[in-house]
Design a protein around this motif. Sequence first.
Motif, PDB file in Angstrom:
ATOM      1  N   ALA A  29       7.367  11.563  49.353  1.00 39.93           N
ATOM      2  CA  ALA A  29       7.781  10.160  49.376  1.00 39.93           C
ATOM      3  C   ALA A  29       8.362   9.725  48.035  1.00 39.93           C
ATOM      4  N   THR A  30       7.799  10.225  46.932  1.00 39.46           N
ATOM      5  CA  THR A  30       8.241   9.800  45.600  1.00 39.46           C
ATOM      6  C   THR A  30       8.972  10.899  44.834  1.00 39.46           C
ATOM      7  N   ASN A  31       8.970  12.126  45.366  1.00 39.08           N
ATOM      8  CA  ASN A  31       9.537  13.307  44.691  1.00 39.08           C
ATOM      9  C   ASN A  31       8.829  13.630  43.377  1.00 39.08           C
ATOM     10  N   ALA A  32       7.568  13.234  43.265  1.00 30.74           N
ATOM     11  CA  ALA A  32       6.780  13.545  42.069  1.00 30.74           C
ATOM     12  C   ALA A  32       6.240  14.973  42.195  1.00 30.74           C
ATOM     13  N   LEU A  33       6.531  15.787  41.188  1.00 30.28           N
ATOM     14  CA  LEU A  33       6.099  17.180  41.146  1.00 30.28           C
ATOM     15  C   LEU A  33       5.253  17.387  39.902  1.00 30.28           C
ATOM     16  N   SER A  34       4.123  18.051  40.062  1.00 30.35           N
ATOM     17  CA  SER A  34       3.321  18.397  38.889  1.00 30.35           C
ATOM     18  C   SER A  34       2.624  19.731  39.129  1.00 30.35           C
ATOM     19  N   PHE A  35       2.434  20.467  38.059  1.00 23.97           N
ATOM     20  CA  PHE A  35       1.705  21.729  38.110  1.00 23.97           C
ATOM     21  C   PHE A  35       1.417  22.195  36.695  1.00 23.97           C
ATOM     22  N   SER A  36       0.500  23.137  36.573  1.00 26.39           N
ATOM     23  CA  SER A  36       0.201  23.800  35.302  1.00 26.39           C
ATOM     24  C   SER A  36       0.606  25.258  35.441  1.00 26.39           C
ATOM     25  N   PHE A  37       0.948  25.893  34.338  1.00 27.21           N
ATOM     26  CA  PHE A  37       1.332  27.293  34.382  1.00 27.21           C
ATOM     27  C   PHE A  37       0.802  28.012  33.151  1.00 27.21           C
ATOM     28  N   SER A  38       0.668  29.327  33.282  1.00 24.63           N
ATOM     29  CA  SER A  38       0.276  30.155  32.149  1.00 24.63           C
ATOM     30  C   SER A  38       0.802  31.563  32.363  1.00 24.63           C
ATOM     31  N   MET A  39       1.019  32.279  31.256  1.00 20.06           N
ATOM     32  CA  MET A  39       1.475  33.664  31.315  1.00 20.06           C
ATOM     33  C   MET A  39       1.224  34.330  29.977  1.00 20.06           C
ATOM     34  N   ASP A  40       1.215  35.635  29.986  1.00 16.04           N
ATOM     35  CA  ASP A  40       1.080  36.433  28.767  1.00 16.04           C
ATOM     36  C   ASP A  40       2.305  37.316  28.632  1.00 16.04           C
ATOM     37  N   VAL A  41       2.775  37.495  27.395  1.00 13.51           N
ATOM     38  CA  VAL A  41       3.932  38.345  27.108  1.00 13.51           C
ATOM     39  C   VAL A  41       3.497  39.416  26.116  1.00 13.51           C
ATOM     40  N   ASN A  42       3.744  40.660  26.450  1.00 17.47           N
ATOM     41  CA  ASN A  42       3.409  41.790  25.598  1.00 17.47           C
ATOM     42  C   ASN A  42       4.164  41.698  24.279  1.00 17.47           C
ATOM     43  N   GLY A  43       3.508  41.992  23.169  1.00 15.81           N
ATOM     44  CA  GLY A  43       4.122  41.919  21.840  1.00 15.81           C
ATOM     45  C   GLY A  43       5.301  42.847  21.643  1.00 15.81           C
ATOM     46  N   ASP A  44       5.373  43.910  22.426  1.00 15.39           N
ATOM     47  CA  ASP A  44       6.513  44.827  22.321  1.00 15.39           C
ATOM     48  C   ASP A  44       7.806  44.186  22.820  1.00 15.39           C
ATOM     49  N   TYR A  45       7.711  43.051  23.522  1.00 15.64           N
ATOM     50  CA  TYR A  45       8.884  42.435  24.137  1.00 15.64           C
ATOM     51  C   TYR A  45       9.221  41.062  23.567  1.00 15.64           C
ATOM     52  N   ASN A  46       8.812  40.791  22.336  1.00 13.71           N
ATOM     53  CA  ASN A  46       9.250  39.555  21.677  1.00 13.71           C
ATOM     54  C   ASN A  46       9.411  39.837  20.186  1.00 13.71           C
ATOM     55  N   GLN A  47      10.138  38.976  19.497  1.00  8.89           N
ATOM     56  CA  GLN A  47      10.500  39.213  18.095  1.00  8.89           C
ATOM     57  C   GLN A  47       9.323  39.217  17.139  1.00  8.89           C
ATOM     58  N   THR A  48       8.210  38.607  17.503  1.00  9.16           N
ATOM     59  CA  THR A  48       7.074  38.545  16.581  1.00  9.16           C
ATOM     60  C   THR A  48       6.285  39.846  16.556  1.00  9.16           C
ATOM     61  N   GLY A  49       6.365  40.609  17.637  1.00 12.11           N
ATOM     62  CA  GLY A  49       5.551  41.811  17.744  1.00 12.11           C
ATOM     63  C   GLY A  49       4.113  41.521  18.125  1.00 12.11           C
ATOM     64  N   ASN A  50       3.780  40.255  18.299  1.00 15.78           N
ATOM     65  CA  ASN A  50       2.426  39.852  18.681  1.00 15.78           C
ATOM     66  C   ASN A  50       2.381  39.501  20.163  1.00 15.78           C
ATOM     67  N   ASP A  51       1.252  39.761  20.796  1.00 14.53           N
ATOM     68  CA  ASP A  51       1.070  39.313  22.171  1.00 14.53           C
ATOM     69  C   ASP A  51       1.104  37.790  22.192  1.00 14.53           C
ATOM     70  N   LEU A  52       1.722  37.214  23.229  1.00 13.05           N
ATOM     71  CA  LEU A  52       1.827  35.766  23.354  1.00 13.05           C
ATOM     72  C   LEU A  52       1.103  35.294  24.603  1.00 13.05           C
ATOM     73  N   SER A  53       0.412  34.191  24.486  1.00 16.23           N
ATOM     74  CA  SER A  53      -0.136  33.487  25.641  1.00 16.23           C
ATOM     75  C   SER A  53       0.558  32.140  25.693  1.00 16.23           C
ATOM     76  N   ILE A  54       1.208  31.866  26.812  1.00 16.30           N
ATOM     77  CA  ILE A  54       1.999  30.646  26.970  1.00 16.30           C
ATOM     78  C   ILE A  54       1.396  29.841  28.110  1.00 16.30           C
ATOM     79  N   SER A  55       1.243  28.539  27.906  1.00 11.89           N
ATOM     80  CA  SER A  55       0.749  27.675  28.969  1.00 11.89           C
ATOM     81  C   SER A  55       1.367  26.295  28.822  1.00 11.89           C
TER      82      SER A  55
END
Length: 71
Positions: A29-55
Motif C-alpha cells: 500500500a505504501t511501497n515501504a521496504l525494510s530489511f537488514s543484511f550481513s555478509m563476510d568477505v574473505n581478506g584475499d579478495y579485498n585491498q586490505t587483506g583483512n577479512d571483512l564483516s559487513i552489515s
Amino acid sequence: MFFELNDYIWATNSRVVNFNVTDYTFDEATNALSFSFSMDVNGDYNQTGNDLSISGTVDVIVFERVTTSSE
C-alpha cells in the motif's frame, strides 16, 4: 539511485560468505521496504587483506521497479 537484490552473485561467488537478509518487510500500500543484511568477505579478495564483516539496515520507499532486458 537504485539497488537490486539478487542472490546470483552470492550463490556463485566464494569471496562472499554468510550472506543473510533478515527482518524483510514490504508494504504494498505504501511501497515501504525494510530489511537488514550481513555478509563476510574473505581478506584475499579485498585491498586490505583483512577479512571483512559487513552489515546494514535498509529502510526506503520504493517508487518504481527498473527492469532489464533479461527479465
